[in-house]
Design a protein around this motif. Structure first.
Motif, short mmCIF file in Angstrom:
data_model
loop_
_atom_site.label_atom_id
_atom_site.label_comp_id
_atom_site.label_asym_id
_atom_site.label_seq_id
_atom_site.Cartn_x
_atom_site.Cartn_y
_atom_site.Cartn_z
N ASP A 69 0.99 -1.18 0.02
CA ASP A 69 0.12 -0.02 0.03
C ASP A 69 1.07 1.33 0.16
OD1 ASP A 69 -2.31 -1.51 -0.06
OD2 ASP A 69 -2.72 -1.38 2.06
N TYR A 70 2.19 1.10 0.25
CA TYR A 70 3.03 2.21 0.11
C TYR A 70 3.97 2.25 -0.73
CZ TYR A 70 0.75 2.74 4.74
OH TYR A 70 0.07 2.91 5.94
N SER A 86 0.03 3.16 -7.17
CA SER A 86 -0.64 3.29 -5.99
C SER A 86 0.58 3.46 -4.87
CB SER A 86 -1.73 2.38 -5.75
OG SER A 86 -1.10 1.07 -5.83
N VAL A 88 1.12 5.85 -0.87
CA VAL A 88 1.05 7.14 -0.23
C VAL A 88 1.58 8.39 -1.15
CG1 VAL A 88 1.36 8.40 1.90
CG2 VAL A 88 1.03 6.04 2.08
N SER A 102 -6.77 11.60 -7.77
CA SER A 102 -7.09 10.26 -6.88
C SER A 102 -6.77 8.80 -7.60
CB SER A 102 -8.25 10.29 -6.33
OG SER A 102 -9.36 10.23 -7.24
N ASN A 118 -3.30 6.88 -2.49
CA ASN A 118 -3.68 6.97 -1.04
C ASN A 118 -3.17 8.68 -0.72
OD1 ASN A 118 -4.10 6.82 1.50
ND2 ASN A 118 -2.83 4.97 2.07
N TYR A 119 -4.10 9.49 -1.06
CA TYR A 119 -3.99 10.70 -1.22
C TYR A 119 -3.91 11.51 0.20
CZ TYR A 119 -4.70 15.58 -2.78
OH TYR A 119 -4.73 16.89 -3.13
N VAL A 120 -2.88 12.29 0.47
CA VAL A 120 -2.67 13.01 1.58
C VAL A 120 -2.38 14.59 1.25
CG1 VAL A 120 -1.06 13.48 3.63
CG2 VAL A 120 -1.47 10.99 2.86
N GLU A 125 -4.18 13.99 7.73
CA GLU A 125 -4.33 12.97 6.93
C GLU A 125 -2.95 12.30 6.83
OE1 GLU A 125 -5.73 14.28 3.22
OE2 GLU A 125 -7.85 14.40 4.01
N THR A 128 -3.63 9.63 9.85
CA THR A 128 -4.71 8.81 9.50
C THR A 128 -4.79 7.93 8.30
OG1 THR A 128 -6.20 10.54 8.51
CG2 THR A 128 -6.27 10.38 10.70
N ASN A 129 -4.19 8.40 7.20
CA ASN A 129 -4.12 7.56 5.73
C ASN A 129 -2.86 6.69 6.18
OD1 ASN A 129 -6.10 9.33 5.11
ND2 ASN A 129 -5.38 9.83 3.23
N THR A 130 -2.12 6.70 7.00
CA THR A 130 -1.03 5.68 6.86
C THR A 130 -0.93 4.99 8.35
OG1 THR A 130 0.41 7.66 8.25
CG2 THR A 130 0.40 7.44 5.78
#
Length: 410
Positions: A69-70, A86, A88, A102, A118-120, A125, A128-130
């Motif tokens: 995911d990163y 995709s 972060v 996005s 995974n938009y910051v 965020e 929260t997004n990580t």
């Protein structure tokens, strides 16, 4: 008649030179409240906590960056354009609305696929997004925001008032933001490891001497021999007033910032789309050189030259420019040759690393190494002239005290 000359030594002592100190009573004693505050212990605990936080964040970031995911990998869309899949993405949208995206549409084996990003766009965020990552929250996002802000100050804008990544000023601004990051981070880590860096010359010498001690006890496996060896090494460092772990700690302190810089280049939109001249910040030198883009070779060559200089400069300064050149025994010379072999191995390792990382990170390493070279020379000059500098300061302070005493008599 003989005139007694005042003794100014007391003004150079922390114990007796209490004039002007608000935390000292008229009789020379410290106030009770002041005595109860364990300043040294508080500072020691604070440094330990900060160090553990830095190491914990760095380890967290290393593991997290390797998760699917990163990972921000380069792909090609259906039109043949290079895109980034995709992961972060610190798009820092409040500086460039063109970063509002996005999803990425990419071509895999001839078929288009859409990847979500995974938009910051805010500090909240970034947590929260990580998964409330301290690495992304406290290191990567603040660094990304600062560098993109620097880019926005000097970059040209398009008709809509947004930053224009195709302009020359955009690439130059991004380049100097990386230079700024290198200087700022090295300056910050120097503040944490100033004493260790001051003792760098001693550390190189002690490393050679301790290697000679290891050779002395080579093949002796008894507990008594091991204890004697460790005692001799400890006494050697203690005699010079140098901590065995100080240099290791200073290197570890800089690791979270280095890893965060790598994540910033990979995850920030400003650097994904930016380039200086024909060098893309996100591209890796090896992949570009194999495609015929040999301008990336300059990055590799310059970095390796600086890395070699950084490794061998302390020995060169001590041997050829020192006022008191060191002489080594046969065992120490043998240990020095072993040290040289390890340095060559490290240079070969760095050659492969520099070819596989983003060019933006390589640029950061170049200026970080240049900072290290200047730092090494600066500390060497200071150490060589430390005695004269201290005597000059002492004479200046005595002259000031004598002038104050003469004025008081008048």
């Amino acid at each position: 008649m003989y005139k007694h000359k005042p003794d100014y030594n007391k003004y150079f002592s922390n114990r007796d030179g209490n004039q002007g100190n608000k935390n000292i009573n008229p009789d020379g004693s410290k106030p009770n409240w002041f005595k109860r505050i364990p300043f040294k212990r508080i500072w020691k605990i604070t440094k330990i906590v900060l160090f553990l936080f830095l190491i914990f964040s760095a380890l967290w970031g290393c593991v997290q960056m390797m998760q699917p995911d990163y990972i921000v990998s380069q792909v090609t869309d259906q039109f043949g354009n290079k895109m980034f899949s995709s992961g972060v993405g610190f798009e820092i949208a409040f500086f460039s609305e063109s970063a509002f995206k996005s999803q990425w549409t990419v071509l895999i084996k001839g078929s288009p696929y859409t990847y979500s990003l995974n938009y910051v766009s805010s500090w909240g965020e970034a947590f929260t997004n990580t998964g409330f990552s301290p690495f992304y929250g406290f290191f990567v996002y603040p660094m990304s925001a600062l560098l993109v802000w620097i880019v926005s100050l000097f970059s040209a804008v398009d008709a809509a008032g947004l930053m224009d990544p195709t302009s020359t000023s955009y690439g130059v601004a991004a380049f100097f933001s990386i230079v700024f990051a290198a200087i700022a981070i090295r300056g910050l880590t120097l503040a944490f490891s100033f004493k260790a860096q001051m003792n760098q010359g001693k550390m190189n010498e002690l490393s050679i001497k301790s290697s000679a001690i290891n050779d002395k006890y080579k093949g002796q496996t008894s507990n008594e021999a091991k204890m004697k060896k460790q005692r001799e090494i400890s006494e050697l460092y203690k005699k010079e007033g140098v901590s065995q772990v100080s240099m290791i700690v200073s290197m570890l302190v800089s690791m979270p910032f280095l890893i965060a810089m790598l994540a910033t280049i990979r995850a920030s939109h400003a650097f994904k789309v930016g380039s200086v001249g024909s060098v893309s910040f996100i591209a890796t030198p090896f992949s570009e050189m194999t495609a015929g883009n040999f301008q990336y070779l300059a990055i590799v060559v310059v970095y390796l030259m600086l890395q070699i200089t950084t490794m061998f400069l302390p020995q060169f300064l001590e041997k050829f420019l020192s006022k008191n050149p060191k002489s080594y025994t046969a065992e120490q010379k043998k240990a020095k040759k072993k040290q040289l072999i390890f340095q060559i191995i490290f240079i070969v390792m760095f050659f492969f690393i520099i070819n596989s990382i983003a060019a933006g990170v390589a640029i950061y390493w170049i200026f970080s190494s240049l900072f290290q070279v200047c730092q090494t020379v600066g500390f060497f000059i200071y150490r060589e002239n430390a005695k004269a500098i201290n005597e000059k300061k002492r004479a200046k302070k005595i002259a000031k005290l004598e002038a104050a005493a003469a004025k008081h008599k008048e």
